[in-house]
Design a protein around this motif. Structure first.
Motif, PDB file in Angstrom:
ATOM      1  N   ASP A  28      46.031  41.496  36.116  1.00 21.16           N
ATOM      2  CA  ASP A  28      46.416  40.448  35.174  1.00 21.16           C
ATOM      3  C   ASP A  28      46.840  39.152  35.856  1.00 21.16           C
ATOM      4  OD1 ASP A  28      48.758  41.281  36.292  1.00 21.16           O
ATOM      5  OD2 ASP A  28      49.756  41.808  34.418  1.00 21.16           O
ATOM      6  N   ARG A  30      49.369  38.647  37.734  1.00 21.33           N
ATOM      7  CA  ARG A  30      50.818  38.527  37.844  1.00 21.33           C
ATOM      8  C   ARG A  30      51.325  39.435  38.960  1.00 21.33           C
ATOM      9  NH1 ARG A  30      52.675  38.724  31.456  1.00 21.33           N
ATOM     10  NH2 ARG A  30      51.658  36.772  30.829  1.00 21.33           N
ATOM     11  N   HIS A  32      53.491  42.230  40.670  1.00 22.59           N
ATOM     12  CA  HIS A  32      54.092  43.504  40.255  1.00 22.59           C
ATOM     13  C   HIS A  32      54.861  44.082  41.431  1.00 22.59           C
ATOM     14  CE1 HIS A  32      51.829  43.863  36.424  1.00 22.59           C
ATOM     15  NE2 HIS A  32      50.924  43.155  37.080  1.00 22.59           N
ATOM     16  N   VAL A  49      49.493  41.500  43.649  1.00 26.87           N
ATOM     17  CA  VAL A  49      48.961  40.653  42.596  1.00 26.87           C
ATOM     18  C   VAL A  49      47.448  40.811  42.632  1.00 26.87           C
ATOM     19  CG1 VAL A  49      48.937  38.620  44.088  1.00 26.87           C
ATOM     20  CG2 VAL A  49      48.863  38.327  41.611  1.00 26.87           C
ATOM     21  N   TYR A  51      43.641  39.847  40.680  1.00 20.86           N
ATOM     22  CA  TYR A  51      42.881  39.035  39.743  1.00 20.86           C
ATOM     23  C   TYR A  51      41.536  39.712  39.483  1.00 20.86           C
ATOM     24  CZ  TYR A  51      46.259  35.472  41.138  1.00 20.86           C
ATOM     25  OH  TYR A  51      47.421  34.788  41.391  1.00 20.86           O
ATOM     26  N   GLU A  98      45.818  31.591  27.976  1.00 20.22           N
ATOM     27  CA  GLU A  98      46.897  31.179  28.855  1.00 20.22           C
ATOM     28  C   GLU A  98      47.276  29.726  28.608  1.00 20.22           C
ATOM     29  OE1 GLU A  98      45.454  31.987  32.732  1.00 20.22           O
ATOM     30  OE2 GLU A  98      45.998  34.124  32.695  1.00 20.22           O
ATOM     31  N   GLN A 382      51.031  31.168  42.199  1.00 22.07           N
ATOM     32  CA  GLN A 382      51.805  30.550  41.142  1.00 22.07           C
ATOM     33  C   GLN A 382      53.240  30.342  41.612  1.00 22.07           C
ATOM     34  OE1 GLN A 382      51.531  32.905  37.607  1.00 22.07           O
ATOM     35  NE2 GLN A 382      49.298  32.895  37.575  1.00 22.07           N
ATOM     36  N   THR A 384      55.954  30.869  39.959  1.00 22.57           N
ATOM     37  CA  THR A 384      56.783  32.028  39.579  1.00 22.57           C
ATOM     38  C   THR A 384      56.587  33.184  40.565  1.00 22.57           C
ATOM     39  OG1 THR A 384      55.018  32.722  38.067  1.00 22.57           O
ATOM     40  CG2 THR A 384      56.849  31.442  37.143  1.00 22.57           C
ATOM     41  N   THR A 385      55.354  33.342  41.054  1.00 20.22           N
ATOM     42  CA  THR A 385      55.096  34.381  42.057  1.00 20.22           C
ATOM     43  C   THR A 385      55.890  34.103  43.324  1.00 20.22           C
ATOM     44  OG1 THR A 385      52.875  34.782  41.196  1.00 20.22           O
ATOM     45  CG2 THR A 385      53.320  35.491  43.453  1.00 20.22           C
ATOM     46  N   PRO A 412      58.601  38.951  30.077  1.00 19.60           N
ATOM     47  CA  PRO A 412      57.647  37.852  30.314  1.00 19.60           C
ATOM     48  C   PRO A 412      57.506  36.893  29.142  1.00 19.60           C
ATOM     49  CG  PRO A 412      56.485  39.935  29.972  1.00 19.60           C
ATOM     50  CD  PRO A 412      57.932  40.271  30.100  1.00 19.60           C
TER      51      PRO A 412
END
Length: 824
Positions: A28, A30, A32, A49, A51, A98, A382, A384-385, A412
């Motif tokens: 996804d 994001r 984990h 992460v 993709y 998104e 990202q 946030t990552t 989230p």
């Protein structure tokens, strides 16, 4: 779907080849977290992460085990044209969703920001942050606590879309979900088409520059935003003279403050101004506000004027870092020839991701905030990552907490506060037998533990019951599963308490309080002083030389025990009263709760508190008039939360407050209990005057009241009665009874005290009448005759011993006050 599943399978195999095993693989995009091979219980140092775009790609690592890797899939090599078209459609749809979600989040944050801004007060000149920085709060607002500054953030169209919050200690954060890229805050007057405009990173830097140069200033908030903001303002003012105010981050690799300001200046044809600190540059001096503090506004004005006049900096006066030298060498080009930024590799390009994360984790919060976006862009992740990876790295480097607090990953998606409180109250009812008011109060108190920085009163959650097996420990355990940073600490010592609270800022959970707090006055005092933020300090001596040290003991506390707490801590509590369940009342056992229940709820609590902390801080709810002052203080933070949530919860919270802490339900202190009983005695006797002995006899006559066993099983005496009433300013005086005089009280002495401390003033159905036989009166008042109603003062009989002074021998030869003690 088949191809995506194969991508996840191949990625899991890549993890396994490095000794990593995640419970679930989700493509996804994001980050984990999961338990690594060297992690102890509760730790998650491994991450990935993944993709699903194209043929699939991802990265993974483990900070503790020093593992890092990337992966590129082969699953799509044999896709049919139909499978490839379907995958592209899924990717396009996901990106569209998104973008829609991002716009929705921005819109919600903008609405919340406008509400907070409208309700906030104008910042005062004595704001702690501004006072420390030596600047004025130009155009800013602040919360009613007069501590936290609010900086408005507007987009290119001038619409307020976000807020920056600056705490007293300089910590900065934005409204969650709000837009920042390309947005800014402009103050100091409207910039003219051909006038001077200054653009810098932080508010304090721009405020110092404005105070020095008296030209309009624009705050871009961090180095990575300078280029976008500069281009936006250049588009508005193509003929303006723009000065880029650089932060000289000379101790940070790559000097991002200077590098980004130089890049922006080159891109829009602006001039560059760099603070100069000389050879004796202090540690931490990087920006124009630091120069203002060290050398005054004239030093700031001089550098800005030199930049405007085109005077080159001298290398001796500037920082000797490579970016600084490059800025000096190309300063003329910056002023005259707008050009794109150089594509040369920066020093960061040569470092590995692990090295970059370690470098960024070592930065101070303010420094990291300035470079996080540019660093995330450079690393291809990202923001946030990157934030999560940095947080994990910092946590792994700190063993202060010994792993006792689990990390809570915020939910989230934005959380509806009303739904969250409903879920919390429902969960409490599911496991605990209690009434509606108790469940609602407990739910609000749980939320309060997550927003402790936004409230100023910390009521104790006092879980009480008359007997064992009423669910006290169960409710305390449930609060622990849902509260922020729970710390069970039964039988804690006072020394451990104030150190633990200051160090970890936990939610303290104390069980069996009736046993270990009974004789521990110091522990009760520590709990009491943490009731309000302003008073939450204790001073203790530490070390071999007994150096005095102040400890901050502010935090949430829940205490469970049989019966009520002592008067003082109970007065600072919200009572969550439980009763033993009846046979037909069935609840689930906490140990049978489904896996993930409390994790989901705490994630929602973390997200809601993150999004609404500022709104809670400025909320000013209407407090029920029936609550006495201390009860109103206790309920204020819970009602602030309910007010922020909205919907039916403000009214629900007020009903709970009245049910649990209203005047009719409020337990009395010993003093108010005594006053209440004295009020009843006057009303029952239908008299306005009583001797001390008669009043005490009436009080002792009620076996259900505490006065017959007041003094360690013995009755209260006259001296103790006088002492207790003396605390309210009520002193005994001479009361005539027949032809004798004794110490006593007139009901008029109690009128003001009853009004202040009791909910019902002194009154009776039948008006008080004077005794018709004149048997009782105030000693210094005329005695009324029962036959003709006239006023006449009777002379004492010559054969009587009554002299009109209490304590003299009367006609029976006895001292009227021989047991009065303190009444004499």
């Amino acid at each position: 779907m088949h191809a995506v599943t194969k991508i996840e399978t191949e990625f899991a195999a890549a993890l396994a080849a490095h000794g990593l095993e995640a419970a679930e693989i989700v493509a996804d995009g994001r980050i984990h977290r999961f338990k690594g091979p060297e992690d102890r219980s509760g730790k998650q140092s491994a991450w990935y992460v993944l993709y699903a775009d194209g043929i699939g790609g991802g990265a993974f690592g483990d900070f503790k085990a020093q593992i890092h890797g990337s992966w590129r899939g082969e699953a799509a090599a044999n896709w049919t044209p139909a499978e490839r078209d379907a995958h592209r459609a899924r990717v396009a749809e996901r990106r569209k969703l998104e973008e829609v979600e991002r716009e929705r989040t921005h819109a919600e944050a903008a609405d919340a920001s406008r509400m907070i801004w409208e309700r906030a007060r104008d910042a005062t000149v004595d704001n702690p942050y501004c006072s420390r920085k030596g600047v004025k709060p130009f155009g800013l607002k602040e919360f009613h606590d007069k501590r936290t500054l609010i900086v408005p953030i507007s987009n290119a169209a001038g619409e307020l879309v976000n807020l920056q919050f600056i705490a007293e200690d300089g910590t900065k954060r934005f409204k969650t979900g709000g837009a920042v890229a390309g947005c800014s805050f402009q103050f100091g007057g409207e910039p003219s088409a051909d006038g001077l405009l200054m653009i810098g990173e932080g508010f304090a830097t721009c405020a110092s520059a404005f105070m020095a140069a008296r030209a309009p200033a624009v705050c871009a908030f961090h180095a990575g935003n300078l280029l976008d903001v500069a281009r936006s303002w250049r588009a508005k003012l193509p003929g303006a003279r723009i000065v880029m105010l650089a932060d000289d981050d000379h101790r940070t690799d790559g000097n991002p403050g200077l590098a980004k300001a130089t890049e922006a200046a080159q891109a829009i044809g602006a001039v560059l101004a760099v603070p100069e600190f000389g050879a004796d540059r202090p540690d931490g001096a990087t920006d124009f506000n630091d120069l203002h503090a060290l050398a005054g506004l004239e030093a700031v004005r001089s550098i800005i004027q030199r930049a405007v006049n085109g005077e080159p900096m001298t290398p001796a006066a500037s920082n000797d870092s490579a970016p600084a030298r490059a800025a000096i060498e190309h300063e003329a080009e910056v002023r005259q020839f707008p050009q794109e930024a150089s594509n040369d590799e920066s020093p960061e390009a040569k470092e590995t991701d692990e090295q970059a994360i370690a470098r960024l984790a070592a930065l101070k919060p303010l420094q990291y905030d300035r470079v996080r976006k540019s660093e995330a862009k450079r690393m291809g992740v990202q923001v946030t990552t990157l934030d999560k990876l940095i947080a994990a790295e910092r946590q792994d480097d700190s063993d202060d907490e010994g792993g006792m607090f689990l990390d809570v990953e915020p939910h989230p998606e934005p959380v509806d506060g009303g739904e969250l409180l409903d879920m919390l109250a429902g969960t409490i009812h599911r496991f605990i037998v209690c009434n509606e008011a108790t469940a609602h109060a407990a739910a609000l108190w749980i939320v309060m533990t997550w927003v402790m920085d936004s409230v100023d009163v910390a009521p104790i959650a006092a879980i009480t019951a008359p007997e064992k097996r009423c669910g006290k420990s169960q409710l305390l355990f449930l609060l622990g599963r849902l509260s922020c940073r729970p710390l069970p600490a039964s039988n804690i010592t006072p020394a451990a308490l104030f150190r633990a609270v200051e160090t970890w800022k936990p939610t303290l959970l104390l069980d069996e309080a009736d046993a270990f707090m009974r004789e521990n006055e110091e522990l009760r005092g520590l709990l009491n002083c943490g009731h309000t933020r302003d008073s939450a300090y204790v001073i203790r001596t530490v070390g071999d030389d007994h150096t005095p040290k102040r400890f901050f003991v502010w935090g949430a506390k829940a205490i469970a025990g049989i019966g009520h707490l002592a008067d003082t801590p109970m007065d600072r509590s919200i009572a969550l009263e439980l009763r033993r369940k009846l046979p037909h009342e069935q609840v689930d056992k906490l140990r049978h709760a489904e896996l993930g229940l409390f994790g989901q709820l705490t994630a929602m609590l973390a997200r809601w508190s993150e999004d609404n902390a500022e709104a809670v801080r400025i909320a000013r709810p209407d407090l029920p008039a029936a609550l006495h002052d201390r009860a109103a203080d206790n309920w204020e933070p819970l009602l602030q939360i309910a007010e922020t949530v909205g919907g039916a919860w403000p009214e629900t919270a007020r009903r709970a407050a009245l049910a649990l802490s209203g005047e009719a339900e409020t337990s009395q202190s010993a003093g108010t209990e005594l006053l209440s009983d004295i009020q009843g005695v006057f009303a029952e006797k239908l008299t306005s005057r009583m001797s001390s002995a008669d009043l005490l006899a009436s009080l002792l006559g009620d076996e259900e009241r505490p006065w017959a066993t007041w003094n360690r099983g013995r009755p209260m005496n006259l001296k103790q009665l006088a002492q207790r009433l003396g605390e309210y300013g009520i002193k005994s005086k001479n009361i005539r009874s027949g032809y004798t005089v004794a110490k006593g009280y007139d009901s008029a002495q109690f009128t003001e005290t009853f009004a202040r401390y009791l909910s019902t003033p002194l009154s009776t159905a039948t008006p008080l009448q004077a005794n018709t036989d004149g048997a009782e009166s105030v000693a210094d008042a005329p005695l009324r005759s029962g036959t003709n109603g006239g006023d006449a003062t009777l002379e004492p009989l010559p054969d009587k011993g009554c002299s009109g002074v209490a304590g003299k021998t009367g006609e029976n030869g006895k001292n009227e006050n021989n047991d009065a003690g303190g009444d004499l």
